[in-house]
Design a protein around this motif. Sequence first.
Motif, PDB file in Angstrom:
ATOM      1  N   ALA A 409       0.833  -1.205   0.000  1.00  0.00           N
ATOM      2  CA  ALA A 409       0.000   0.000   0.000  1.00  0.00           C
ATOM      3  C   ALA A 409       0.867   1.254   0.000  1.00  0.00           C
ATOM      4  O   ALA A 409       0.584   2.225  -0.723  1.00  0.00           O
ATOM      5  N   VAL A 410       1.926   1.260   0.789  1.00  0.00           N
ATOM      6  CA  VAL A 410       2.830   2.417   0.829  1.00  0.00           C
ATOM      7  C   VAL A 410       3.515   2.603  -0.522  1.00  0.00           C
ATOM      8  O   VAL A 410       3.696   3.729  -1.006  1.00  0.00           O
ATOM      9  N   ALA A 413       1.036   4.226  -2.831  1.00  0.00           N
ATOM     10  CA  ALA A 413       0.847   5.638  -2.470  1.00  0.00           C
ATOM     11  C   ALA A 413       2.051   6.470  -2.899  1.00  0.00           C
ATOM     12  O   ALA A 413       1.902   7.561  -3.461  1.00  0.00           O
ATOM     13  N   THR A 416       2.092   6.958  -6.624  1.00  0.00           N
ATOM     14  CA  THR A 416       1.077   7.941  -7.019  1.00  0.00           C
ATOM     15  C   THR A 416       1.578   9.364  -6.797  1.00  0.00           C
ATOM     16  O   THR A 416       1.425  10.236  -7.664  1.00  0.00           O
ATOM     17  N   ILE A 417       2.200   9.604  -5.664  1.00  0.00           N
ATOM     18  CA  ILE A 417       2.639  10.968  -5.321  1.00  0.00           C
ATOM     19  C   ILE A 417       3.832  11.399  -6.169  1.00  0.00           C
ATOM     20  O   ILE A 417       3.866  12.512  -6.709  1.00  0.00           O
ATOM     21  N   ALA A 427      -1.165  13.830  -2.914  1.00  0.00           N
ATOM     22  CA  ALA A 427      -1.203  13.396  -1.513  1.00  0.00           C
ATOM     23  C   ALA A 427      -2.627  13.467  -0.966  1.00  0.00           C
ATOM     24  O   ALA A 427      -3.065  12.562  -0.229  1.00  0.00           O
ATOM     25  N   VAL A 430      -4.426  10.461  -2.248  1.00  0.00           N
ATOM     26  CA  VAL A 430      -4.073   9.242  -1.508  1.00  0.00           C
ATOM     27  C   VAL A 430      -4.817   9.200  -0.176  1.00  0.00           C
ATOM     28  O   VAL A 430      -5.391   8.171   0.211  1.00  0.00           O
ATOM     29  N   SER A 433      -8.419   8.401  -0.801  1.00  0.00           N
ATOM     30  CA  SER A 433      -8.608   6.985  -1.146  1.00  0.00           C
ATOM     31  C   SER A 433      -8.550   6.112   0.101  1.00  0.00           C
ATOM     32  O   SER A 433      -9.367   5.198   0.284  1.00  0.00           O
ATOM     33  N   VAL A 434      -7.565   6.394   0.965  1.00  0.00           N
ATOM     34  CA  VAL A 434      -7.473   5.636   2.219  1.00  0.00           C
ATOM     35  C   VAL A 434      -8.743   5.830   3.046  1.00  0.00           C
ATOM     36  O   VAL A 434      -9.303   4.867   3.606  1.00  0.00           O
TER      37      VAL A 434
END
Length: 839
Positions: A409-410, A413, A416-417, A427, A430, A433-434
């Motif tokens: 997951a990290v 993320a 994506t960033i 950010a 993200v 989404s979380v």
Amino acid sequence: MSLAFRLARREMRSGLGGFRLFIACLALGVGAIAAILSFSRAVEEGLRADAREILGGDVAISLLYREATPEQIAFMREQGEFVRWLDSRAMARPTKPDGRPTLVQLKAVEPAYPLYGKIEMADGGTLANALGKRDGIWGAAVEESALRRMNMAPGDMLRVGDTAVEVRGIIAREPDRGLNAFASLGPRLMIPLDAALDAGIVQPGSLLTWEYRLRLPPGRSDRAVITALKTRFPDAGWRVRGLDDAGGGIRFWLDRLTQFIGLIGLASLLVGGVGVGNAVSSFLAARLRTIATLKCLGAPERLVFTTYFIQLAALAALGVGIGLVIGAALPFVAQSAIADVLPVRARVALYAGPLATAAGFGLLVSLLFALVPLMRARSVSAATLMRGAVVQQGGRLAWRDALVLGAAAVALAAFTIFTADSRRIAAYFVLGSVGAFIAFPLLARLLMLGAARIGKPRFAALRLALANLHRPGAPTPIVMLSLGLGLTVLVATALIEGNLRQQLTQRIPGDAPAFFFVDIQSSQMPAFEKAIAAIPGAGPLDKVPSLRGRIVKIGGKPVSEVAVPSDARWAVEGDRGVTYSATPPEGSRIVAGEWWPADYRGPQLISFDENLANQFGLGLGDSITVNILGRDIEAKIASLRRIEWTTLAINFVFVYSPGTLDKAPHTFLATVKSTPEAEDAIFKAVTDQFPNVTVVRIRDAIETAAGVLGNIGLASRVIGFLSILAGVLVLAGAMLATQRRRVHEAVVMKVLGATRARIAGTFAWEFAFLGLATAMASVGVGTLAAYLVVRRLMNLEWTFLPMVAVAVAVGAMALTLAFGLAGTLAALRQRPLALLRNE
């Protein structure tokens, strides 16, 4: 590992029957991201390839209000080939009786224009032929939309200022217009520079821009020439740009649009990721006995995990590959359809970077969502062979598995960033989404708790439906997460676009002015006020002095040395309107500091927009320097204002204290309110008596802006509906994942005497509750997301649009019912005997 490969290969001989949705979800999301990024790269490459055409030369120099001095022009000519033109808004007035005066974007050029590229004419002719002087009459070239607005045809005459010109050509493409094609309030009118000078358009303080372009000899650096210009004339007050600055405005909006639509595409991929998890769960649920058999034969957990991981990795690669093919092909298909909308020629090709980024997203998403069912399948016990047809899976993951899942997951993320143009927006995405992945399962648990506590209604079908919502293994969390994410994306995009459209249309106050008047000369103001006052139905004239300036220093530092946030770059990359006033302007409220006294004549003070001051890191007492008419004017911030732009009152980011600007040559802006019946009379009086004054009808300006917004909204809606399509696929996968359990329930109910109608009614109630709950949750989460974007990122007023909520609720219930009942019908066709033999 070799044994795992052999077992995986043998299992895959049966085909892809259980993985069509897995592949479809991945291909859809990856294809959307690949297409968006590829087309953005194609436009970027077009900007680079056509930099000279877009800029109009190797070096571009712009001056507001005034022409360069003879010394400056002589220095420019020494550098290479030289051309100049002036750019301004103007009123074009047909001479024919049934012609309609129209606001145009005037460009008055010299014969050497353009230095690079070519003005393409609709009839195949040349610009020089269209603009040449024949029988003492200058020619003109216009865009086709101008002819429609003015009710004209080639060969007709029109007046610009005090000069009449003949329309001889229709402009098909203007290479250096760039983003101005979107920003202009009127179509292009091109005339010779000498004709514009004869027309009396150039007046002291007139709102026009002098443009100069240089074509440098081979080997001469544009940066070296820019440095020489700035060194020779440090106080010229001009804006100088090189090839690296070509298409700066296009790049800004392209990056923002790509970011916005790209995040919607990524949201679609995340929705598809839920489908990947559902498909994997469904596949592994059908393999429970196989896994149990392997365990009985001594297979360790690592072998089971590796075997199915290899299968899923191969299928994920297939899905990503199909998505990349789709994403690479879509720009070629879309190129011809939207070529006329783009301000630059896109260089569509196969670009490795965007495709690699899309592939990275696809593989990371498939890994993240496939890990949980894989980890749970690894722990299936051999005793499963001795149990019934339905085995409950679940339980908490081991801490090592949770760490691996967290690392995936990290990684997603971070990817994506760090691949986004604006990391701050990425950010936020993200975090959102979380939040969504936490909110929907939590809401599902609340629904299950409510269904358990609601009691037992007398109606049997309703009682069974409520029980199905909270029983062990209920599909409630899966369905709400699957469909809810897609609906949330659609709700959010629809509400954002709806609020933007309302800013332009429905929120315009009822007492808004009917017209804006630009470039009223100081000497004309008494006669102008008298002409307006003589028209029945016209309100009082609201007038404000107007100049233009460019920010050169912020807090005493040159703009080039200040880290200006991307959201505020617009303020330093172009020219801004400025004014002076003894009293605070309408439509704004002082939130810090105080306004100067009406008779103030001390050191220069300025009242500044609160939002922009925060972006610049400025406060009361700080200084800002603006170049106005070639002179750097430094002023201390005396107050900060919150401006309500939607009132349509005349307002400025910069308002100076009187004492300096009132001595400079300037024109006036004015607005007037009127009854609808008086609008035509006002328009005719101004265009007839004051040919130099530009008239902007508010209604026409709003329609132009709404048209641009409509194009952007269409793109976002297309991507938003991809999210819904992904949600539909995911919903289908969720239903398949629980199909075996529904078949088992239907069989048991049949054995106990339930009719087909009773069973179908029970499932219908269950899916109706699920659809309604999902819709309500999606409306809530999507509304919150849209509110944060509109209020926090866009700094606009917010309005909730109930019709969007109603449409989503109805659509969600319909989709959930349709897919749920489709699975129910399949369950009802199952013969009990075949299933009960295995019990």
